[in-house]
Design a protein around this motif. Structure first.
Motif, PDB file in Angstrom:
ATOM      1  N   TRP A  93       0.830  -1.208   0.000  1.00  0.00           N
ATOM      2  CA  TRP A  93       0.000   0.000   0.000  1.00  0.00           C
ATOM      3  C   TRP A  93       0.867   1.262   0.000  1.00  0.00           C
ATOM      4  O   TRP A  93       0.456   2.285  -0.545  1.00  0.00           O
ATOM      5  CB  TRP A  93      -0.982  -0.003   1.172  1.00  0.00           C
ATOM      6  CG  TRP A  93      -0.360   0.143   2.533  1.00  0.00           C
ATOM      7  CD1 TRP A  93       0.098  -0.845   3.340  1.00  0.00           C
ATOM      8  CD2 TRP A  93      -0.139   1.374   3.230  1.00  0.00           C
ATOM      9  NE1 TRP A  93       0.599  -0.309   4.493  1.00  0.00           N
ATOM     10  CE2 TRP A  93       0.455   1.043   4.462  1.00  0.00           C
ATOM     11  CE3 TRP A  93      -0.391   2.716   2.945  1.00  0.00           C
ATOM     12  CZ2 TRP A  93       0.800   2.000   5.399  1.00  0.00           C
ATOM     13  CZ3 TRP A  93      -0.051   3.669   3.879  1.00  0.00           C
ATOM     14  CH2 TRP A  93       0.543   3.311   5.096  1.00  0.00           C
TER      15      TRP A  93
ATOM     16  N   ARG B 291       3.779   1.470  -1.599  1.00  0.00           N
ATOM     17  CA  ARG B 291       4.284   1.605  -2.970  1.00  0.00           C
ATOM     18  C   ARG B 291       3.227   2.239  -3.870  1.00  0.00           C
ATOM     19  O   ARG B 291       3.567   2.961  -4.800  1.00  0.00           O
ATOM     20  CB  ARG B 291       4.709   0.246  -3.512  1.00  0.00           C
ATOM     21  CG  ARG B 291       6.016  -0.246  -2.939  1.00  0.00           C
ATOM     22  CD  ARG B 291       6.523  -1.457  -3.677  1.00  0.00           C
ATOM     23  NE  ARG B 291       5.670  -2.617  -3.474  1.00  0.00           N
ATOM     24  CZ  ARG B 291       5.834  -3.523  -2.519  1.00  0.00           C
ATOM     25  NH1 ARG B 291       6.825  -3.380  -1.664  1.00  0.00           N
ATOM     26  NH2 ARG B 291       5.030  -4.546  -2.414  1.00  0.00           N
ATOM     27  N   ARG B 292       1.958   1.975  -3.607  1.00  0.00           N
ATOM     28  CA  ARG B 292       0.894   2.589  -4.405  1.00  0.00           C
ATOM     29  C   ARG B 292       0.729   4.078  -4.100  1.00  0.00           C
ATOM     30  O   ARG B 292       0.171   4.819  -4.899  1.00  0.00           O
ATOM     31  CB  ARG B 292      -0.418   1.848  -4.186  1.00  0.00           C
ATOM     32  CG  ARG B 292      -0.419   0.467  -4.833  1.00  0.00           C
ATOM     33  CD  ARG B 292      -1.781  -0.161  -4.782  1.00  0.00           C
ATOM     34  NE  ARG B 292      -2.232  -0.440  -3.438  1.00  0.00           N
ATOM     35  CZ  ARG B 292      -2.116  -1.625  -2.821  1.00  0.00           C
ATOM     36  NH1 ARG B 292      -1.557  -2.629  -3.459  1.00  0.00           N
ATOM     37  NH2 ARG B 292      -2.560  -1.792  -1.604  1.00  0.00           N
TER      38      ARG B 292
ATOM     39  N   ILE C  43       2.986   6.193  -4.199  1.00  0.00           N
ATOM     40  CA  ILE C  43       3.827   6.917  -5.149  1.00  0.00           C
ATOM     41  C   ILE C  43       2.974   7.469  -6.289  1.00  0.00           C
ATOM     42  O   ILE C  43       3.178   8.597  -6.740  1.00  0.00           O
ATOM     43  CB  ILE C  43       4.953   6.000  -5.677  1.00  0.00           C
ATOM     44  CG1 ILE C  43       5.920   5.672  -4.538  1.00  0.00           C
ATOM     45  CG2 ILE C  43       5.684   6.635  -6.843  1.00  0.00           C
ATOM     46  CD1 ILE C  43       6.949   4.629  -4.883  1.00  0.00           C
ATOM     47  N   TRP C  44       2.003   6.686  -6.750  1.00  0.00           N
ATOM     48  CA  TRP C  44       1.143   7.148  -7.846  1.00  0.00           C
ATOM     49  C   TRP C  44       0.243   8.294  -7.404  1.00  0.00           C
ATOM     50  O   TRP C  44       0.009   9.242  -8.160  1.00  0.00           O
ATOM     51  CB  TRP C  44       0.313   5.986  -8.384  1.00  0.00           C
ATOM     52  CG  TRP C  44       1.161   4.960  -9.037  1.00  0.00           C
ATOM     53  CD1 TRP C  44       1.494   3.735  -8.536  1.00  0.00           C
ATOM     54  CD2 TRP C  44       1.841   5.076 -10.283  1.00  0.00           C
ATOM     55  NE1 TRP C  44       2.334   3.078  -9.399  1.00  0.00           N
ATOM     56  CE2 TRP C  44       2.559   3.886 -10.491  1.00  0.00           C
ATOM     57  CE3 TRP C  44       1.901   6.072 -11.252  1.00  0.00           C
ATOM     58  CZ2 TRP C  44       3.318   3.656 -11.631  1.00  0.00           C
ATOM     59  CZ3 TRP C  44       2.664   5.847 -12.380  1.00  0.00           C
ATOM     60  CH2 TRP C  44       3.368   4.666 -12.555  1.00  0.00           C
ATOM     61  N   VAL C  45      -0.259   8.235  -6.184  1.00  0.00           N
ATOM     62  CA  VAL C  45      -1.089   9.322  -5.656  1.00  0.00           C
ATOM     63  C   VAL C  45      -0.255  10.591  -5.520  1.00  0.00           C
ATOM     64  O   VAL C  45      -0.686  11.689  -5.907  1.00  0.00           O
ATOM     65  CB  VAL C  45      -1.707   8.919  -4.298  1.00  0.00           C
ATOM     66  CG1 VAL C  45      -2.438  10.078  -3.655  1.00  0.00           C
ATOM     67  CG2 VAL C  45      -2.629   7.724  -4.472  1.00  0.00           C
TER      68      VAL C  45
ATOM     69  N   ALA D 148       2.536  11.305  -7.149  1.00  0.00           N
ATOM     70  CA  ALA D 148       2.913  11.781  -8.485  1.00  0.00           C
ATOM     71  C   ALA D 148       1.759  12.554  -9.121  1.00  0.00           C
ATOM     72  O   ALA D 148       1.967  13.618  -9.722  1.00  0.00           O
ATOM     73  CB  ALA D 148       3.310  10.605  -9.373  1.00  0.00           C
ATOM     74  N   GLY D 149       0.538  12.056  -8.981  1.00  0.00           N
ATOM     75  CA  GLY D 149      -0.621  12.783  -9.498  1.00  0.00           C
ATOM     76  C   GLY D 149      -0.789  14.125  -8.807  1.00  0.00           C
ATOM     77  O   GLY D 149      -1.088  15.136  -9.445  1.00  0.00           O
TER      78      GLY D 149
END
Length: 91
Positions: A59, A61-62, A64-66, A68-69
């Protein structure tokens, strides 16, 4: 163990965002841009303060996408503000 850490992270993030909205409302400066930027700062700080030393759960590692957005939207807000400040003939 991981569920407790995840719960602590979510609690800290929600508390930061609620305090952000409350303080900005009390100051009369409540706007989407300010809430977004201060919330992003809070997410970045909380993510770093609660980072585990040895193992990174899935969770995290995920996140990172939030993040980055969020940084992309932050860049858009900054560019839009710069364009507003510059004189008409520059761009």
């Amino acid at each position: 163990m991981a569920t407790r850490r995840r719960h602590r992270y979510i609690t800290a993030t929600v508390a930061w965002q609620l305090m952000t909205v409350l303080v900005l409302a009390l100051l009369g400066s409540l706007s989407f841009e300010l809430v977004f930027v201060i919330s992003l700062i809070g997410i970045l700080v909380i993510t770093e303060l609660t980072a585990p030393f040895a193992i990174t759960p899935a969770w995290r590692r995920r996140l990172i996408w939030v993040i980055a957005g969020g940084l992309l939207v932050f860049g858009y807000i900054v560019i839009r503000r710069i364009i507003e400040i510059l004189p008409q003939g520059v761009i």
